[in-house]
Design a protein around this motif. Sequence first.
Motif, short mmCIF file in Angstrom:
data_model
loop_
_atom_site.label_atom_id
_atom_site.label_comp_id
_atom_site.label_asym_id
_atom_site.label_seq_id
_atom_site.Cartn_x
_atom_site.Cartn_y
_atom_site.Cartn_z
N UNK A 230 0.83 -1.20 0.00
CA UNK A 230 0.00 0.00 0.00
C UNK A 230 0.87 1.25 0.00
N UNK A 231 1.98 1.22 0.78
CA UNK A 231 2.89 2.37 0.81
C UNK A 231 3.54 2.62 -0.53
N UNK A 232 3.98 1.56 -1.20
CA UNK A 232 4.61 1.73 -2.53
C UNK A 232 3.58 2.23 -3.54
N UNK A 233 2.35 1.76 -3.41
CA UNK A 233 1.28 2.24 -4.28
C UNK A 233 1.07 3.75 -4.08
N UNK A 234 1.11 4.20 -2.83
CA UNK A 234 1.00 5.64 -2.54
C UNK A 234 2.22 6.40 -3.05
N UNK A 235 3.39 5.77 -2.97
CA UNK A 235 4.62 6.42 -3.43
C UNK A 235 4.54 6.75 -4.91
N UNK A 236 4.04 5.80 -5.71
CA UNK A 236 3.89 6.04 -7.14
C UNK A 236 2.81 7.09 -7.42
N UNK A 237 1.89 7.26 -6.48
CA UNK A 237 0.84 8.27 -6.65
C UNK A 237 1.32 9.67 -6.24
N UNK A 238 2.56 9.77 -5.71
CA UNK A 238 3.12 11.07 -5.38
C UNK A 238 3.14 11.40 -3.90
N UNK A 239 2.74 10.46 -3.03
CA UNK A 239 2.75 10.71 -1.59
C UNK A 239 4.13 10.42 -1.01
N UNK A 240 4.59 11.26 -0.11
CA UNK A 240 5.93 11.11 0.47
C UNK A 240 5.89 10.09 1.61
N UNK A 241 5.77 8.83 1.27
CA UNK A 241 5.68 7.78 2.30
C UNK A 241 7.04 7.43 2.88
N UNK A 242 8.12 7.77 2.19
CA UNK A 242 9.45 7.44 2.69
C UNK A 242 9.80 8.22 3.95
N UNK A 243 9.06 9.27 4.23
CA UNK A 243 9.27 10.04 5.45
C UNK A 243 8.45 9.52 6.62
N UNK A 244 7.61 8.53 6.35
CA UNK A 244 6.76 7.99 7.39
C UNK A 244 7.52 6.94 8.20
N UNK A 245 7.55 7.04 9.52
CA UNK A 245 8.23 6.02 10.34
C UNK A 245 7.59 4.64 10.20
N UNK A 246 6.27 4.60 9.96
CA UNK A 246 5.58 3.32 9.83
C UNK A 246 6.12 2.52 8.65
N UNK A 247 6.47 3.19 7.56
CA UNK A 247 6.96 2.50 6.37
C UNK A 247 8.24 1.73 6.70
N UNK A 248 9.18 2.39 7.37
CA UNK A 248 10.46 1.74 7.68
C UNK A 248 10.30 0.73 8.82
#
Length: 389
Positions: A230-248
């Motif tokens: 879901x995070x990678x899907x949001x990443x391709x949509x332009x959301x900055x998920x790499x800054x989210x602690x939950x992702x890592x």
Amino acid sequence: MGVLLPSRNNVWNITAHWLRNNSKRRKAIFLMEVNRLDFYIGLSLAVSSSVFIGGSFILKKKGLLRLASKGSMRAGQGGYAYLKEWLWWAGLISMGAGEAANFAAYAFAPATLVTPLGALSVLVSAVLSSYFLNERLNVHGKIGCLLCVLGSTVMVIHAPQEEEVASLASMAEKLRDPGFIVFAVCVVGSSLVLIFAVAPRFGQKNVLVYILICSVIGSLSVSCVKGLGIGIKELFAGTAVLKEPLFWSLVICLVICVSVQISYLNKALDIFNTSIVTPIYYVFFTTSVMACSAILFKEWLSMTTDEVLGTISGFLTIIFGIFLLHAFKDITFSWDSLPLYLRKGPQGFPWGHQPYVAVPSHDSQAEDEIKLPREGGSKMGWGAHQRAP
């Protein structure tokens, strides 16, 4: 008598109300279409993943057999000649593509659908091996393949088509749910007990110990994969998920879970027969994932009673098919030999102690007891009956 006409304000209010309702209706239809499209994308990815993974085993095996025919040192003897074989690399690439497709499938379709469809890789491998590796697929295997296809079809028909989690923010809310917290604590606690208390004493004797560790930890790893997808899907949509602690955090948790899974699954495969480990692992792993999915994503709440029963029955059908594929794969049995097996006695039965014979009635048992003293005087009686056409 005059006709009452609506005022201009009433007309505007009625028009605005109609437009709002129409807009909501169109938005609901659009979301339904998007959910349906995501469902079919996830389904296609899950099926293609099974095809790639099932085919990878055949390509790797074909490459290893080619090396063995050339006299190269085999992988089981510590050789690495397979690194120069293009068929082995094709199998590795095929497996990588299958795992990538499986990873992406969790971002589009419910885990309740994606995980059980992994059984199709066993089906693909069994069918392709009979054609390309000259491995015989007996009657039990063919029936098992048919049951796997039937069970998968039933699960696809009845699987939930509504995606409950569409963003990492929604995923964070799900992870804070008290029900999932209790489930995660139980999984981690039971795993630690199995690893440090049970495995050292019973791991070498009981196949369920290592498989239970892999399965319960695997339920958490699939949840991490779902969240990362879901995070990678949001990443391709332009959301900055790499800054989210939950992702890592999900990445770290996934690495730990997968490492534990691989370690204990290899131990189980090294000690016990593959034909025993594979079906048991599939059953426990898939059951754990479906339980975790029901608690975390609550995908089952949108399903009717018929859909729940259909999903469970499809899963049980797949389990039975996998069991037939593995438990009887070394048995030489075909439709042509069925009459022969019905005639053979226990001494002529090739794989066990009892043949496929009908339970005799009391009358036939009495007749056999009368005939035995006359026919059993010579040692040729039973053997001659066995050699009869």
